[in-house]
Design a protein around this motif. Structure first.
Motif, PDB file in Angstrom:
ATOM      1  N   HIS A 126       0.821  -1.226   0.000  1.00 31.81           N
ATOM      2  CA  HIS A 126       0.000   0.000   0.000  1.00 31.81           C
ATOM      3  C   HIS A 126       0.852   1.273   0.000  1.00 31.81           C
ATOM      4  N   LEU A 127       1.936   1.230  -0.773  1.00 26.47           N
ATOM      5  CA  LEU A 127       2.774   2.424  -0.964  1.00 26.47           C
ATOM      6  C   LEU A 127       1.891   3.606  -1.387  1.00 26.47           C
ATOM      7  N   LEU A 128       0.958   3.331  -2.305  1.00 25.58           N
ATOM      8  CA  LEU A 128       0.008   4.373  -2.693  1.00 25.58           C
ATOM      9  C   LEU A 128      -1.273   4.167  -1.884  1.00 25.58           C
ATOM     10  N   ARG A 149       2.371  -4.756  -9.050  1.00 25.37           N
ATOM     11  CA  ARG A 149       1.655  -5.726  -8.220  1.00 25.37           C
ATOM     12  C   ARG A 149       0.527  -4.987  -7.515  1.00 25.37           C
ATOM     13  N   GLY A 150      -0.616  -5.667  -7.406  1.00 23.65           N
ATOM     14  CA  GLY A 150      -1.806  -5.025  -6.862  1.00 23.65           C
ATOM     15  C   GLY A 150      -1.613  -4.475  -5.462  1.00 23.65           C
ATOM     16  N   GLY A 151      -0.843  -5.202  -4.635  1.00 23.03           N
ATOM     17  CA  GLY A 151      -0.676  -4.813  -3.237  1.00 23.03           C
ATOM     18  C   GLY A 151       0.071  -3.499  -3.044  1.00 23.03           C
ATOM     19  N   LEU A 152       0.624  -2.948  -4.108  1.00 22.55           N
ATOM     20  CA  LEU A 152       1.318  -1.660  -3.981  1.00 22.55           C
ATOM     21  C   LEU A 152       0.339  -0.506  -3.829  1.00 22.55           C
ATOM     22  N   LEU A 153      -0.923  -0.743  -4.184  1.00 23.59           N
ATOM     23  CA  LEU A 153      -1.902   0.348  -4.202  1.00 23.59           C
ATOM     24  C   LEU A 153      -3.131  -0.058  -3.396  1.00 23.59           C
ATOM     25  N   ASN A 154      -3.545   0.824  -2.483  1.00 24.75           N
ATOM     26  CA  ASN A 154      -4.762   0.569  -1.718  1.00 24.75           C
ATOM     27  C   ASN A 154      -5.949   0.961  -2.595  1.00 24.75           C
ATOM     28  N   ALA A 155      -6.655  -0.057  -3.102  1.00 24.77           N
ATOM     29  CA  ALA A 155      -7.713   0.196  -4.095  1.00 24.77           C
ATOM     30  C   ALA A 155      -8.901   0.936  -3.480  1.00 24.77           C
ATOM     31  N   PHE A 156      -9.176   0.680  -2.210  1.00 19.73           N
ATOM     32  CA  PHE A 156     -10.296   1.387  -1.560  1.00 19.73           C
ATOM     33  C   PHE A 156      -9.973   2.883  -1.493  1.00 19.73           C
ATOM     34  N   ASP A 157      -8.745   3.191  -1.063  1.00 17.77           N
ATOM     35  CA  ASP A 157      -8.324   4.600  -0.975  1.00 17.77           C
ATOM     36  C   ASP A 157      -8.326   5.254  -2.361  1.00 17.77           C
ATOM     37  N   TYR A 190      -4.248  -6.076  -9.428  1.00 20.03           N
ATOM     38  CA  TYR A 190      -5.223  -5.706  -8.408  1.00 20.03           C
ATOM     39  C   TYR A 190      -4.952  -6.590  -7.195  1.00 20.03           C
ATOM     40  N   GLU A 191      -5.008  -5.998  -6.018  1.00 19.89           N
ATOM     41  CA  GLU A 191      -4.599  -6.750  -4.823  1.00 19.89           C
ATOM     42  C   GLU A 191      -5.371  -8.065  -4.674  1.00 19.89           C
ATOM     43  N   GLY A 224      -8.069 -15.576  -8.239  1.00 21.06           N
ATOM     44  CA  GLY A 224      -9.409 -16.147  -8.363  1.00 21.06           C
ATOM     45  C   GLY A 224     -10.307 -15.329  -9.282  1.00 21.06           C
ATOM     46  N   LEU A 225      -9.811 -14.194  -9.758  1.00 20.10           N
ATOM     47  CA  LEU A 225     -10.613 -13.312 -10.617  1.00 20.10           C
ATOM     48  C   LEU A 225      -9.912 -13.210 -11.980  1.00 20.10           C
ATOM     49  N   PHE A 226      -8.692 -12.729 -11.948  1.00 24.44           N
ATOM     50  CA  PHE A 226      -7.962 -12.551 -13.203  1.00 24.44           C
ATOM     51  C   PHE A 226      -7.570 -13.917 -13.786  1.00 24.44           C
TER      52      PHE A 226
END
Ligand SMILES: NC(=O)c1ccc[n+]([C@@H]2O[C@H](COP(=O)([O-])OP(=O)(O)OC[C@H]3O[C@@H](n4cnc5c(N)ncnc54)[C@H](O)[C@@H]3O)[C@@H](O)[C@H]2O)c1
Length: 329
Positions: free
Chosen positions: A213-215, A234-242, A260-261, A265-267
């Motif tokens: 969650h760097l971003l 990588r998805g975990g670098l960005l907090n998608a909710f924020d 995406y974090e 199971g989706l992609f």
């Protein structure tokens, strides 16, 4: 030597079968994502070949070791989904493909920038419907804009070279500055300097324990209002909710995500006849100024060929006791 190959997709099979004509190893393809539920499938394979969303946590590695696995061959650059400490303790070797085609990911990152900027996704829908109105499609010139590149390894450098070709001003952040980047005339700055200066910010660093969650809300607030944010790392670098909240108040102007974090199971699967349960994903994908691609930045013919040849070379070298440069520890 037998390779149990997980998360196998038709394009993997085509490229590995073609390349395997030179190596002649026994590959069994499984469409399934490797996880605790199906780890038994790997029994009897000395080599397990895995991809970005396969689970190689300690629990799975223990079962793989019991089943005779000696080598984990990651057919990707990132290895944040492998518990390296557990693998080492279990006496397993882990290899990856550190560089297969940095340009494939760099070009995809820039494709996301241009699509979001020039609203190609909206124009495509409109013209198919014979709607040739231009309202709402205004973009900006890339020429002269400031782009912040976070992570200046192989993909970061390839991205910088494309952006310099457009006439962008590029600034960069990396805890380990790269002389090749400085030689291109790019200045390294701290993140707090980079955030408010950039019209576009693009992530090109690995996901580590330190930069999850760097971003996030705090970093988004430091960015220029209307900034475009691109993540192909990588998805975990960005907090998608924020990010969703920052899009709602207009602080982020547009968002391009190839990762995406919660993509596991989706992609890589066809979910078109299912209701997606992930509300953050659904809300983000409903925004006109957000584009998702499903972890496809690597997906070029050149990259797939390079992935297949490096992976098969890695396992052949290890199985014959030779030194393999792509061993992770
Ligand atoms: N979407 C895709 O299809 C795809 C494909 C390949 C790679 N990737 C991602 O791209 C990432 C970068 O790949 P690469 O080949 O350029 O890797 P690389 O190892 O060549 O470069 C990574 C750079 O990131 C820097 N770095 C490490 N921690 C950092 C931090 N906290 N902040 C800023 N920089 C940091 C390193 O110093 C290094 O210079 C990979 O780790 C992977 O997660 C995505």
């Amino acid at each position: 030597m037998r390779i149990g190959f997980f998360s196998a997709k038709p394009y993997d099979i085509v490229h590995f079968n073609r390349t395997n004509q030179q190596f002649n190893v026994d590959i069994e393809y499984f469409d399934y994502r490797l996880c605790m539920q199906n780890v038994k499938l790997a029994e009897g394979y000395e080599v397990v070949c895995a991809f970005v969303n396969d689970s190689l946590c300690e629990e799975v590695l223990v079962e793989l070791a019991k089943g005779g696995a000696k080598i984990i061959a990651m057919r990707c650059a990132g290895f944040n989904n492998v518990d390296l400490i557990a693998a080492e303790r279990l006496g397993m070797k882990v290899v990856n493909v550190p560089a297969y085609s940095p340009e494939s990911v760099a070009e995809h990152s820039v494709a996301l920038m241009l699509t979001l900027n020039r609203k190609i996704h909206k124009a495509y829908q409109r013209t198919r419907d014979a709607n040739f109105a231009l309202s709402g499609l205004v973009g900006f010139n890339m020429f002269g804009k400031t782009v912040g590149v976070i992570g200046t390894g192989k993909i970061g450098v390839a991205t910088i070279k494309i952006l310099l070709g457009f006439g962008c001003k590029v600034i960069a952040y990396d805890p380990y500055p790269n002389q090749a980047v400085t030689d291109l005339g790019v200045e390294y700055v701290d993140l707090d300097v980079l955030y408010p200066l950039c019209d576009i910010i693009s992530l090109h660093c690995p996901l580590t324990q330190d930069n999850h969650h760097l971003l996030n809300q705090t970093s988004f607030k430091k960015m220029k209002p209307g900034v475009m944010v691109i993540n192909t790392s990588r998805g975990g670098l960005l907090n998608a909710f924020d990010a969703m909240e920052a899009l709602k108040d207009g602080h982020i102007g547009s968002l391009g995500l190839d990762v995406y974090e919660n993509e596991k199971g989706l992609f890589f699967e066809d979910k078109s006849s299912e209701i997606i349960q992930d509300d953050v994903f659904r809300r983000l994908s409903a925004c006109h100024n957000v584009i998702f691609t499903g972890h496809q930045a690597f997906l070029t013919d050149e990259a797939l060929n390079a992935i297949a040849s490096t992976t098969l070379m890695n396992v052949t070298q290890l199985m014959s006791g030779e030194v393999c440069d792509n061993e992770l520890f």
